[in-house]
Design a protein around this motif. Structure first.
Motif, PDB file in Angstrom:
ATOM      1  N   ALA A 171       0.410  -8.195  24.862  1.00 36.39           N
ATOM      2  CA  ALA A 171       1.070  -8.012  23.566  1.00 36.39           C
ATOM      3  C   ALA A 171       0.090  -7.334  22.622  1.00 36.39           C
ATOM      4  O   ALA A 171      -1.129  -7.532  22.727  1.00 36.39           O
ATOM      5  N   LEU A 172       0.627  -6.540  21.707  1.00 34.78           N
ATOM      6  CA  LEU A 172      -0.191  -5.866  20.704  1.00 34.78           C
ATOM      7  C   LEU A 172       0.271  -6.261  19.307  1.00 34.78           C
ATOM      8  O   LEU A 172       1.480  -6.315  19.049  1.00 34.78           O
ATOM      9  N   LEU A 173      -0.684  -6.532  18.441  1.00 33.98           N
ATOM     10  CA  LEU A 173      -0.441  -6.636  17.006  1.00 33.98           C
ATOM     11  C   LEU A 173      -1.098  -5.422  16.383  1.00 33.98           C
ATOM     12  O   LEU A 173      -2.330  -5.290  16.408  1.00 33.98           O
ATOM     13  N   VAL A 174      -0.296  -4.509  15.885  1.00 37.38           N
ATOM     14  CA  VAL A 174      -0.766  -3.201  15.433  1.00 37.38           C
ATOM     15  C   VAL A 174      -0.714  -3.152  13.907  1.00 37.38           C
ATOM     16  O   VAL A 174       0.366  -3.219  13.307  1.00 37.38           O
ATOM     17  N   MET A 175      -1.882  -3.040  13.308  1.00 33.25           N
ATOM     18  CA  MET A 175      -1.999  -3.034  11.854  1.00 33.25           C
ATOM     19  C   MET A 175      -2.147  -1.597  11.363  1.00 33.25           C
ATOM     20  O   MET A 175      -2.898  -0.809  11.938  1.00 33.25           O
ATOM     21  N   GLY A 176      -1.460  -1.263  10.288  1.00 35.36           N
ATOM     22  CA  GLY A 176      -1.619   0.082   9.740  1.00 35.36           C
ATOM     23  C   GLY A 176      -0.588   0.408   8.686  1.00 35.36           C
ATOM     24  O   GLY A 176       0.552  -0.051   8.767  1.00 35.36           O
ATOM     25  N   ASP A 177      -0.991   1.195   7.721  1.00 36.54           N
ATOM     26  CA  ASP A 177      -0.111   1.594   6.627  1.00 36.54           C
ATOM     27  C   ASP A 177       0.350   3.035   6.809  1.00 36.54           C
ATOM     28  O   ASP A 177      -0.291   3.826   7.508  1.00 36.54           O
ATOM     29  N   GLY A 178       1.455   3.352   6.145  1.00 32.96           N
ATOM     30  CA  GLY A 178       1.915   4.727   6.107  1.00 32.96           C
ATOM     31  C   GLY A 178       1.152   5.523   5.062  1.00 32.96           C
ATOM     32  O   GLY A 178       0.002   5.209   4.732  1.00 32.96           O
ATOM     33  N   SER A 179       1.773   6.539   4.528  1.00 28.89           N
ATOM     34  CA  SER A 179       1.093   7.404   3.566  1.00 28.89           C
ATOM     35  C   SER A 179       0.724   6.621   2.305  1.00 28.89           C
ATOM     36  O   SER A 179       1.362   5.634   1.950  1.00 28.89           O
ATOM     37  N   ALA A 180      -0.320   7.083   1.649  1.00 23.75           N
ATOM     38  CA  ALA A 180      -0.746   6.481   0.381  1.00 23.75           C
ATOM     39  C   ALA A 180      -0.532   7.467  -0.760  1.00 23.75           C
ATOM     40  O   ALA A 180      -1.327   7.536  -1.695  1.00 23.75           O
ATOM     41  N   CYS A 181       0.572   8.216  -0.655  1.00 23.70           N
ATOM     42  CA  CYS A 181       0.823   9.312  -1.602  1.00 23.70           C
ATOM     43  C   CYS A 181       2.281   9.351  -2.047  1.00 23.70           C
ATOM     44  O   CYS A 181       2.842  10.423  -2.275  1.00 23.70           O
ATOM     45  N   ARG A 182       2.886   8.193  -2.199  1.00 20.63           N
ATOM     46  CA  ARG A 182       4.318   8.176  -2.488  1.00 20.63           C
ATOM     47  C   ARG A 182       4.649   8.287  -3.979  1.00 20.63           C
ATOM     48  O   ARG A 182       5.782   8.633  -4.341  1.00 20.63           O
ATOM     49  N   THR A 183       3.710   7.965  -4.860  1.00 17.38           N
ATOM     50  CA  THR A 183       3.959   8.002  -6.295  1.00 17.38           C
ATOM     51  C   THR A 183       2.736   8.557  -7.017  1.00 17.38           C
ATOM     52  O   THR A 183       1.649   8.688  -6.439  1.00 17.38           O
ATOM     53  N   LYS A 239       0.986   7.046  -9.118  1.00 19.09           N
ATOM     54  CA  LYS A 239      -0.039   6.008  -9.231  1.00 19.09           C
ATOM     55  C   LYS A 239      -0.554   5.525  -7.878  1.00 19.09           C
ATOM     56  O   LYS A 239      -1.362   4.598  -7.817  1.00 19.09           O
ATOM     57  N   ALA A 240      -0.110   6.146  -6.811  1.00 16.33           N
ATOM     58  CA  ALA A 240      -0.566   5.773  -5.475  1.00 16.33           C
ATOM     59  C   ALA A 240      -2.043   6.117  -5.311  1.00 16.33           C
ATOM     60  O   ALA A 240      -2.571   6.971  -6.022  1.00 16.33           O
ATOM     61  N   PRO A 241      -2.724   5.475  -4.371  1.00 11.16           N
ATOM     62  CA  PRO A 241      -4.156   5.763  -4.168  1.00 11.16           C
ATOM     63  C   PRO A 241      -4.448   7.237  -3.919  1.00 11.16           C
ATOM     64  O   PRO A 241      -5.508   7.733  -4.308  1.00 11.16           O
ATOM     65  N   GLY A 242      -3.518   7.935  -3.267  1.00 10.71           N
ATOM     66  CA  GLY A 242      -3.727   9.345  -2.972  1.00 10.71           C
ATOM     67  C   GLY A 242      -2.950  10.276  -3.875  1.00 10.71           C
ATOM     68  O   GLY A 242      -2.810  11.459  -3.569  1.00 10.71           O
ATOM     69  N   TYR A 243      -2.425   9.760  -4.990  1.00  9.43           N
ATOM     70  CA  TYR A 243      -1.591  10.529  -5.909  1.00  9.43           C
ATOM     71  C   TYR A 243      -0.296  10.931  -5.186  1.00  9.43           C
ATOM     72  O   TYR A 243      -0.063  10.566  -4.046  1.00  9.43           O
ATOM     73  N   LEU A 244       0.565  11.649  -5.855  1.00  7.02           N
ATOM     74  CA  LEU A 244       1.863  12.018  -5.299  1.00  7.02           C
ATOM     75  C   LEU A 244       1.751  13.266  -4.431  1.00  7.02           C
ATOM     76  O   LEU A 244       1.202  14.277  -4.842  1.00  7.02           O
ATOM     77  N   VAL A 292       2.363   3.143  -1.360  1.00 11.85           N
ATOM     78  CA  VAL A 292       1.863   3.180   0.017  1.00 11.85           C
ATOM     79  C   VAL A 292       2.977   2.690   0.938  1.00 11.85           C
ATOM     80  O   VAL A 292       3.605   1.666   0.668  1.00 11.85           O
ATOM     81  N   GLY A 293       3.212   3.415   2.008  1.00  8.52           N
ATOM     82  CA  GLY A 293       4.273   3.023   2.935  1.00  8.52           C
ATOM     83  C   GLY A 293       3.883   1.820   3.762  1.00  8.52           C
ATOM     84  O   GLY A 293       2.856   1.829   4.461  1.00  8.52           O
ATOM     85  N   TYR A 294       4.669   0.761   3.663  1.00  9.79           N
ATOM     86  CA  TYR A 294       4.445  -0.450   4.454  1.00  9.79           C
ATOM     87  C   TYR A 294       5.653  -0.663   5.369  1.00  9.79           C
ATOM     88  O   TYR A 294       6.796  -0.673   4.907  1.00  9.79           O
ATOM     89  N   PHE A 295       5.380  -0.858   6.661  1.00 10.39           N
ATOM     90  CA  PHE A 295       6.446  -1.064   7.641  1.00 10.39           C
ATOM     91  C   PHE A 295       6.118  -2.276   8.503  1.00 10.39           C
ATOM     92  O   PHE A 295       4.965  -2.530   8.829  1.00 10.39           O
ATOM     93  N   VAL A 296       7.149  -3.009   8.869  1.00  9.80           N
ATOM     94  CA  VAL A 296       7.018  -4.095   9.837  1.00  9.80           C
ATOM     95  C   VAL A 296       8.069  -3.857  10.911  1.00  9.80           C
ATOM     96  O   VAL A 296       9.240  -3.634  10.607  1.00  9.80           O
ATOM     97  N   ALA A 297       7.628  -3.880  12.164  1.00  5.97           N
ATOM     98  CA  ALA A 297       8.545  -3.670  13.286  1.00  5.97           C
ATOM     99  C   ALA A 297       8.177  -4.621  14.415  1.00  5.97           C
ATOM    100  O   ALA A 297       7.039  -5.067  14.525  1.00  5.97           O
TER     101      ALA A 297
END
Length: 235
Positions: A141-153, A155-160, A227-232
């Motif tokens: 089994a794998l528990l895979v940690m990770g975020d999507g883009s950090a540029c959605r708004t 005020k996002a860490p990576g700006y829009l 920042v894009g957050y997903f759970v699957a």
């Protein structure tokens, strides 16, 4: 062979004490992560491997018993990855969040090891690493940690960045559908430009899942801080 996977975001804000007054904003994400870990437990794996993004000093294997903390975020919380002797290197933040999630779930269903991967790890190497992990036990089994883009708004860490929403939309679709080919096809350069820390871990998952025939379900999708957050869950 890979029998199940959980995909979770890795912001330290998932830990309520770190988020403090903003903790309720990620309640739905925490609940979805708990559900995804339940899918892992139900698969009765022989081994659980936790994969997450890491800076240079946190890359590579982290054996059971490795410890981490959230002291750098002003919170006196220590975590341990599985059961084992103390390890010299501390867990990178993404694996510390994973250890917190596993501790919260009282994980005791299989031995745990961690792997930190860099955001520059080439896609073909990610796939090879995933294949190696998938072959480590009869039921992996794998528990895979990770975020999507950090540029959605703005005020996002990576700006829009106008490309971020489409990137996240496709990543979320692929994760929810257990679409291995689509994960393999994620653009490495674009992911780096969008600060999508999940790209390499997701492609490790794609390598491990080759031929496993798993089905997926998207349990959570949002970008509360730009920042894009997903759970699957895959099973």
């Amino acid at each position: 062979m890979l029998v199940a996977a959980a995909v979770c975001p890795c912001p330290p804000l998932l830990v309520p004490d770190v988020a403090a007054g903003a903790a309720p904003e990620l309640d739905a994400a925490r609940s979805a992560c708990a559900d995804a870990l339940g899918v892992l437990a139900a698969a009765r794996p022989d081994s659980l491997f936790v994969v997450g993004p890491a800076e240079q000093d946190g890359r590579g294997p982290h054996l059971a018993g490795a410890t981490g903390s959230f002291h750098g975020f002003g919170v006196d919380i220590d975590v341990r990855l599985g059961v084992g002797a103390d390890q010299e290197r501390p867990l990178p933040p993404s694996l510390a969040v994973a250890a917190w999630l596993l501790g919260r779930a009282q994980w005791a269903d299989a031995p745990v090891e961690g792997l930190g991967v860099g955001d520059h790890l080439a896609g073909d190497r990610c796939l090879a690493v995933g294949r190696e992990l998938g072959a480590r036990a009869e039921r992996v089994a794998l528990l895979v940690m990770g975020d999507g883009s950090a540029c959605r708004t703005l005020k996002a860490p990576g700006y829009l960045d106008e490309r971020a929403a489409d990137f996240d939309r496709e990543a979320a679709r692929a994760l929810g559908a257990a679409d291995v080919d689509a994960l393999k096809a994620l653009d490495e350069s674009l992911a780096y430009e969008l600060k999508a820390a999940g790209r390499a871990p997701w492609q490790v998952l794609a390598g491990a899942a080759e031929g496993a025939g798993l089905a997926g379900q998207l349990l959570y999708e949002d970008a509360p801080y730009g920042v894009g957050y997903f759970v699957a869950a895959w099973s």
